[in-house]
Design a protein around this motif. Structure first.
Motif, PDB file in Angstrom:
ATOM      1  N   LEU A  44      18.039 -16.618  -1.461  1.00 33.79           N
ATOM      2  CA  LEU A  44      16.748 -15.942  -1.346  1.00 33.79           C
ATOM      3  C   LEU A  44      16.261 -15.996   0.091  1.00 33.79           C
ATOM      4  CD1 LEU A  44      14.923 -17.318  -4.526  1.00 33.79           C
ATOM      5  CD2 LEU A  44      15.939 -15.062  -4.235  1.00 33.79           C
ATOM      6  N   ARG A  45      15.541 -14.959   0.475  1.00 30.39           N
ATOM      7  CA  ARG A  45      14.907 -14.925   1.787  1.00 30.39           C
ATOM      8  C   ARG A  45      13.407 -14.830   1.579  1.00 30.39           C
ATOM      9  NH1 ARG A  45      14.016 -10.536   5.467  1.00 30.39           N
ATOM     10  NH2 ARG A  45      15.166  -9.169   4.072  1.00 30.39           N
ATOM     11  N   LEU A  46      12.678 -15.839   2.050  1.00 27.08           N
ATOM     12  CA  LEU A  46      11.238 -15.883   1.856  1.00 27.08           C
ATOM     13  C   LEU A  46      10.558 -14.719   2.575  1.00 27.08           C
ATOM     14  CD1 LEU A  46      10.543 -19.714   2.190  1.00 27.08           C
ATOM     15  CD2 LEU A  46      10.762 -18.346   0.105  1.00 27.08           C
ATOM     16  N   PRO A  47       9.363 -14.341   2.120  1.00 23.20           N
ATOM     17  CA  PRO A  47       8.668 -13.206   2.755  1.00 23.20           C
ATOM     18  C   PRO A  47       8.518 -13.400   4.252  1.00 23.20           C
ATOM     19  CG  PRO A  47       7.557 -13.847   0.732  1.00 23.20           C
ATOM     20  CD  PRO A  47       8.610 -14.880   0.974  1.00 23.20           C
ATOM     21  N   ASP A  48       8.847 -12.359   5.003  1.00 23.18           N
ATOM     22  CA  ASP A  48       8.748 -12.399   6.456  1.00 23.18           C
ATOM     23  C   ASP A  48       7.278 -12.270   6.858  1.00 23.18           C
ATOM     24  OD1 ASP A  48       8.792 -11.925   9.205  1.00 23.18           O
ATOM     25  OD2 ASP A  48      10.706 -10.876   9.092  1.00 23.18           O
ATOM     26  N   PRO A  49       6.712 -13.258   7.594  1.00 22.13           N
ATOM     27  CA  PRO A  49       5.292 -13.177   7.982  1.00 22.13           C
ATOM     28  C   PRO A  49       4.974 -11.925   8.790  1.00 22.13           C
ATOM     29  CG  PRO A  49       6.184 -15.379   8.385  1.00 22.13           C
ATOM     30  CD  PRO A  49       7.337 -14.507   8.038  1.00 22.13           C
ATOM     31  N   LYS A  50       5.915 -11.462   9.634  1.00 19.29           N
ATOM     32  CA  LYS A  50       5.664 -10.257  10.423  1.00 19.29           C
ATOM     33  C   LYS A  50       5.523  -9.030   9.531  1.00 19.29           C
ATOM     34  CE  LYS A  50       8.068 -11.826  14.616  1.00 19.29           C
ATOM     35  NZ  LYS A  50       9.163 -11.513  15.559  1.00 19.29           N
ATOM     36  N   ILE A  51       6.376  -8.950   8.504  1.00 19.04           N
ATOM     37  CA  ILE A  51       6.303  -7.804   7.591  1.00 19.04           C
ATOM     38  C   ILE A  51       5.018  -7.861   6.781  1.00 19.04           C
ATOM     39  CG2 ILE A  51       7.388  -6.722   5.583  1.00 19.04           C
ATOM     40  CD1 ILE A  51      10.073  -7.542   6.677  1.00 19.04           C
ATOM     41  N   THR A  52       4.662  -9.063   6.299  1.00 16.21           N
ATOM     42  CA  THR A  52       3.418  -9.211   5.542  1.00 16.21           C
ATOM     43  C   THR A  52       2.212  -8.836   6.394  1.00 16.21           C
ATOM     44  OG1 THR A  52       4.419 -10.991   4.230  1.00 16.21           O
ATOM     45  CG2 THR A  52       2.013 -10.819   4.203  1.00 16.21           C
ATOM     46  N   GLN A  53       2.210  -9.259   7.649  1.00 16.58           N
ATOM     47  CA  GLN A  53       1.109  -8.936   8.551  1.00 16.58           C
ATOM     48  C   GLN A  53       1.027  -7.432   8.796  1.00 16.58           C
ATOM     49  OE1 GLN A  53       1.405 -10.883  12.336  1.00 16.58           O
ATOM     50  NE2 GLN A  53      -0.576 -10.147  13.070  1.00 16.58           N
ATOM     51  N   ALA A  54       2.173  -6.791   8.974  1.00 21.47           N
ATOM     52  CA  ALA A  54       2.176  -5.346   9.203  1.00 21.47           C
ATOM     53  C   ALA A  54       1.696  -4.588   7.968  1.00 21.47           C
ATOM     54  CB  ALA A  54       3.580  -4.890   9.589  1.00 21.47           C
ATOM     55  N   GLU A  55       2.087  -5.044   6.780  1.00 23.37           N
ATOM     56  CA  GLU A  55       1.619  -4.402   5.552  1.00 23.37           C
ATOM     57  C   GLU A  55       0.105  -4.534   5.401  1.00 23.37           C
ATOM     58  OE1 GLU A  55       5.657  -5.055   2.850  1.00 23.37           O
ATOM     59  OE2 GLU A  55       3.982  -6.470   2.719  1.00 23.37           O
ATOM     60  N   ASN A  56      -0.407  -5.725   5.668  1.00 28.21           N
ATOM     61  CA  ASN A  56      -1.853  -5.932   5.579  1.00 28.21           C
ATOM     62  C   ASN A  56      -2.598  -5.073   6.585  1.00 28.21           C
ATOM     63  OD1 ASN A  56      -1.506  -7.795   3.531  1.00 28.21           O
ATOM     64  ND2 ASN A  56      -1.434  -9.540   4.938  1.00 28.21           N
ATOM     65  N   ALA A  57      -2.023  -4.940   7.794  1.00 26.85           N
ATOM     66  CA  ALA A  57      -2.666  -4.117   8.813  1.00 26.85           C
ATOM     67  C   ALA A  57      -2.697  -2.657   8.380  1.00 26.85           C
ATOM     68  CB  ALA A  57      -1.935  -4.258  10.143  1.00 26.85           C
ATOM     69  N   THR A  58      -1.633  -2.194   7.719  1.00 30.66           N
ATOM     70  CA  THR A  58      -1.601  -0.812   7.239  1.00 30.66           C
ATOM     71  C   THR A  58      -2.650  -0.587   6.157  1.00 30.66           C
ATOM     72  OG1 THR A  58       0.767  -0.674   7.715  1.00 30.66           O
ATOM     73  CG2 THR A  58      -0.140   0.958   6.204  1.00 30.66           C
ATOM     74  N   ILE A  59      -2.765  -1.550   5.234  1.00 29.84           N
ATOM     75  CA  ILE A  59      -3.740  -1.419   4.150  1.00 29.84           C
ATOM     76  C   ILE A  59      -5.167  -1.422   4.689  1.00 29.84           C
ATOM     77  CG2 ILE A  59      -4.677  -2.566   2.107  1.00 29.84           C
ATOM     78  CD1 ILE A  59      -1.845  -3.544   1.526  1.00 29.84           C
ATOM     79  N   ASN A  60      -5.416  -2.256   5.696  1.00 29.80           N
ATOM     80  CA  ASN A  60      -6.767  -2.392   6.235  1.00 29.80           C
ATOM     81  C   ASN A  60      -7.077  -1.388   7.337  1.00 29.80           C
ATOM     82  OD1 ASN A  60      -7.222  -4.602   4.537  1.00 29.80           O
ATOM     83  ND2 ASN A  60      -6.310  -6.016   6.022  1.00 29.80           N
ATOM     84  N   ASP A  61      -6.114  -0.481   7.617  1.00 27.18           N
ATOM     85  CA  ASP A  61      -6.334   0.491   8.670  1.00 27.18           C
ATOM     86  C   ASP A  61      -7.558   1.348   8.360  1.00 27.18           C
ATOM     87  OD1 ASP A  61      -5.629   3.473   9.772  1.00 27.18           O
ATOM     88  OD2 ASP A  61      -4.899   1.911  11.123  1.00 27.18           O
ATOM     89  N   TYR A  62      -8.373   1.596   9.393  1.00 27.23           N
ATOM     90  CA  TYR A  62      -9.628   2.322   9.201  1.00 27.23           C
ATOM     91  C   TYR A  62      -9.403   3.724   8.662  1.00 27.23           C
ATOM     92  CZ  TYR A  62     -13.897   4.871  10.344  1.00 27.23           C
ATOM     93  OH  TYR A  62     -15.005   5.659  10.277  1.00 27.23           O
ATOM     94  N   THR A  63      -8.336   4.377   9.174  1.00 34.29           N
ATOM     95  CA  THR A  63      -8.103   5.762   8.753  1.00 34.29           C
ATOM     96  C   THR A  63      -7.749   5.839   7.274  1.00 34.29           C
ATOM     97  OG1 THR A  63      -5.793   5.559   9.443  1.00 34.29           O
ATOM     98  CG2 THR A  63      -7.357   6.464  11.039  1.00 34.29           C
ATOM     99  N   LEU A  64      -7.065   4.785   6.761  1.00 41.07           N
ATOM    100  CA  LEU A  64      -6.751   4.771   5.340  1.00 41.07           C
ATOM    101  C   LEU A  64      -7.973   4.391   4.516  1.00 41.07           C
ATOM    102  CD1 LEU A  64      -3.219   3.081   5.302  1.00 41.07           C
ATOM    103  CD2 LEU A  64      -3.774   5.496   5.086  1.00 41.07           C
ATOM    104  N   SER A  65      -8.773   3.441   5.034  1.00 40.22           N
ATOM    105  CA  SER A  65      -9.946   3.001   4.298  1.00 40.22           C
ATOM    106  C   SER A  65     -10.976   4.096   4.165  1.00 40.22           C
ATOM    107  CB  SER A  65     -10.565   1.786   5.006  1.00 40.22           C
ATOM    108  OG  SER A  65      -9.632   0.736   5.092  1.00 40.22           O
ATOM    109  N   SER A  66     -10.994   5.024   5.105  1.00 37.84           N
ATOM    110  CA  SER A  66     -11.991   6.084   5.074  1.00 37.84           C
ATOM    111  C   SER A  66     -11.626   7.215   4.129  1.00 37.84           C
ATOM    112  CB  SER A  66     -12.190   6.657   6.488  1.00 37.84           C
ATOM    113  OG  SER A  66     -10.979   7.218   6.950  1.00 37.84           O
ATOM    114  N   LEU A  67     -10.415   7.202   3.603  1.00 43.12           N
ATOM    115  CA  LEU A  67     -10.006   8.275   2.696  1.00 43.12           C
ATOM    116  C   LEU A  67     -10.719   8.136   1.349  1.00 43.12           C
ATOM    117  CD1 LEU A  67      -6.157   8.446   3.309  1.00 43.12           C
ATOM    118  CD2 LEU A  67      -7.910   9.987   4.204  1.00 43.12           C
ATOM    119  N   ARG A  68     -11.057   9.252   0.763  1.00 48.80           N
ATOM    120  CA  ARG A  68     -11.680   9.264  -0.554  1.00 48.80           C
ATOM    121  C   ARG A  68     -10.927  10.278  -1.407  1.00 48.80           C
ATOM    122  NH1 ARG A  68     -13.207   5.390   1.236  1.00 48.80           N
ATOM    123  NH2 ARG A  68     -15.321   4.549   1.513  1.00 48.80           N
ATOM    124  N   ILE A  69      -9.913   9.803  -2.100  1.00 44.81           N
ATOM    125  CA  ILE A  69      -9.087  10.682  -2.926  1.00 44.81           C
ATOM    126  C   ILE A  69      -9.309  10.288  -4.376  1.00 44.81           C
ATOM    127  CG2 ILE A  69      -6.758  11.532  -3.377  1.00 44.81           C
ATOM    128  CD1 ILE A  69      -5.975  10.651  -0.613  1.00 44.81           C
TER     129      ILE A  69
END
Length: 467
Positions: free
Chosen positions: A33-58
């Protein structure tokens, strides 16, 4: 894991809720097993919290409330492996044209295989391990071909089955006088220019965490990598790859499960290359399909007739049409140890008798005779003298009983499927072996990636009327 809980996963694809396993499971996995990569987790969180995504209303796709906060955190196993291509790798794409046009997928694959062996490997000296193809119309090489001024490589080949070992006598012709085993192939660059796929560009795009679609050749690269990753299993004897799909079946990994009426269930693997956050992934799933049982054709006929004691012949003709068999009493004269391969096109009523051939003497029972010629030139052979070749997928619809048996064969625990992938990913899929995809430079990390997830409390059920 409580089955009433719901799993929320981020990033890497997990097959479904039923195939999710936690590291805390009592059954210890048989793979690394390979434990979750902190860099990948950080990048995913940054994508989710991105302002342009948060401002969408679909309205059709509402955002999940308290994403990543609600519930209990867990680590989940995935059905993917991390791919590490050589960043400076250049891949060259070429287009094939075959005349006359071939519609039969198995024969088309064999024609491309002969062309690669005779024209590219023997004539141009390109190592077989540096060539990949979709077995239809595209060839990928790690070395640029020195084509002529018109950017085209042409040649003629003579078709023969792999089991036969050599082309048949060229005197066999159509009524027009043309050799029915001959075909012409041209291999050319796309639009007169060498189409080069650069792996480094998409790796840089993934490293920058930009949208993969921004890389214009993304679809070509994924198609190319899929050809490379399937090169070894799709060209290895004993592994069946029906209709050029990315599914590979082997008797080695199956443990045959009888479905009745002459069919058996085979297990195999499905692979596909995906882009993910900061990485390329090889997705691997287990699949199950129905195949004809191998062995003597008479045994196959007997197994089929047990289900239809009356009026079985019409159904049997449909069941056996197109089946490839080896004629055990005949051998090709051109190759020592070769096999005589024929295709069944129909059946006729037979009778009891005896056949004698050089080194062959056998009593024939009253059973239908297999026509391994055609309607204009029938060749009748007793089924006792025919051996059903392995790796032939069933073309008929399964009965209710066969469907029930197929479900029993296919329904397996997630840890069983994961163990099957870990056990056969080298022998069947050819990952990280000397003759496998590593010649094209991609390295597959053997450890299974894990991703972070959340166990959410089940929603409560509310009713309008307490009654």
């Amino acid at each position: 894991m409580d089955h009433t809980l719901i799993a929320e996963c981020k990033g890497t694809l997990v097959t479904d809720i039923l195939t999710v396993m936690t590291v805390a499971s009592t059954a210890r996995p048989t793979y690394g097993l390979r434990l979750p990569d902190p860099k990948i987790t950080q990048a995913e969180n940054a994508t989710i919290n991105d302002y342009t995504l948060s401002s969408l209303r679909i309205s059709n796709y509402p955002r999940r409330p308290a994403n990543g906060l609600s519930g209990r955190g867990v680590v989940l196993h995935t059905n993917c492996l991390h791919i590490l291509p050589y960043k400076n790798l250049k891949l060259y794409r070429y287009v094939l044209t075959i005349t006359p046009e071939q519609r039969q997928t198995r024969k088309l694959k064999r024609i491309v295989e002969i062309f690669i062996t005779e024209a590219l490997v023997r004539t141009h000296g390109i190592p077989l391990t540096n060539i990949a193809t979709d077995w239809r119309s595209i060839i990928i090489t790690a070395t640029e071909l020195k084509l002529e001024s018109h950017k085209e490589l042409t040649g003629n080949i003579r078709y023969y089955e792999a089991e036969e070992g050599a082309p048949p006598n060229p005197s066999t012709t159509h009524g027009s006088g043309l050799d029915r085993h001959a075909c012409a192939i041209s291999m050319r660059s796309i639009d007169g220019l060498t189409h080069t796929v650069f792996v480094q560009e998409i790796l840089e795009s993934l490293a920058a965490n930009t949208t993969p679609s921004q890389y214009t050749d993304n679809q070509y690269l994924l198609q190319t990598l899929n050809m490379i990753m399937s090169r070894c299993p799709s060209s290895t004897a004993g592994i069946t790859c029906p209709k050029f799909k990315d599914k590979f079946f082997t008797y080695e990994a199956s443990g045959l499960h009888s479905l009745g009426k002459g069919l058996v269930a085979l297990r195999g693997f499905y692979t596909s290359v995906w882009t993910s956050t900061l990485q390329l992934l090889l997705n691997i799933n287990t699949v199950t399909a129905a195949f004809y049982q191998i062995g003597n054709l008479l045994d196959l006929i007997s197994a089929f007739k047990t289900e239809f004691p009356r009026n079985a012949d019409p159904r049997l003709k449909v069941f056996l049409r197109g089946l490839r068999v080896e004629l055990e009493h005949l051998k090709p004269k051109s190759v020592v140890g070769g096999k005589k391969i024929k295709v069944i096109c129909g059946l006729v009523k037979g009778s009891t008798g005896r056949i004698e051939a050089t080194g062959y003497n056998k009593t024939i029972r009253d059973a239908p005779l297999a026509n391994v010629g055609n309607s204009d030139n029938p060749i009748m052979v007793p089924p006792e003298l025919c051996k059903v070749l392995p790796g032939q997928m069933a073309k008929c619809r399964l009965s209710m009983n066969q469907t029930s048996e197929m479900i029993k064969a296919a329904a397996r625990l997630p840890k069983q499927n994961a163990g099957l992938i870990a056990e056969h990913r080298t022998t069947v899929l050819g990952l990280n072996i000397a003759d496998g995809p590593r010649k094209f430079h991609p390295l597959v990390v053997p450890e299974v990636p894990t991703v972070t997830g959340r166990l959410l409390p089940p929603p409560s059920s509310q009713y309008k009327d307490t009654k």
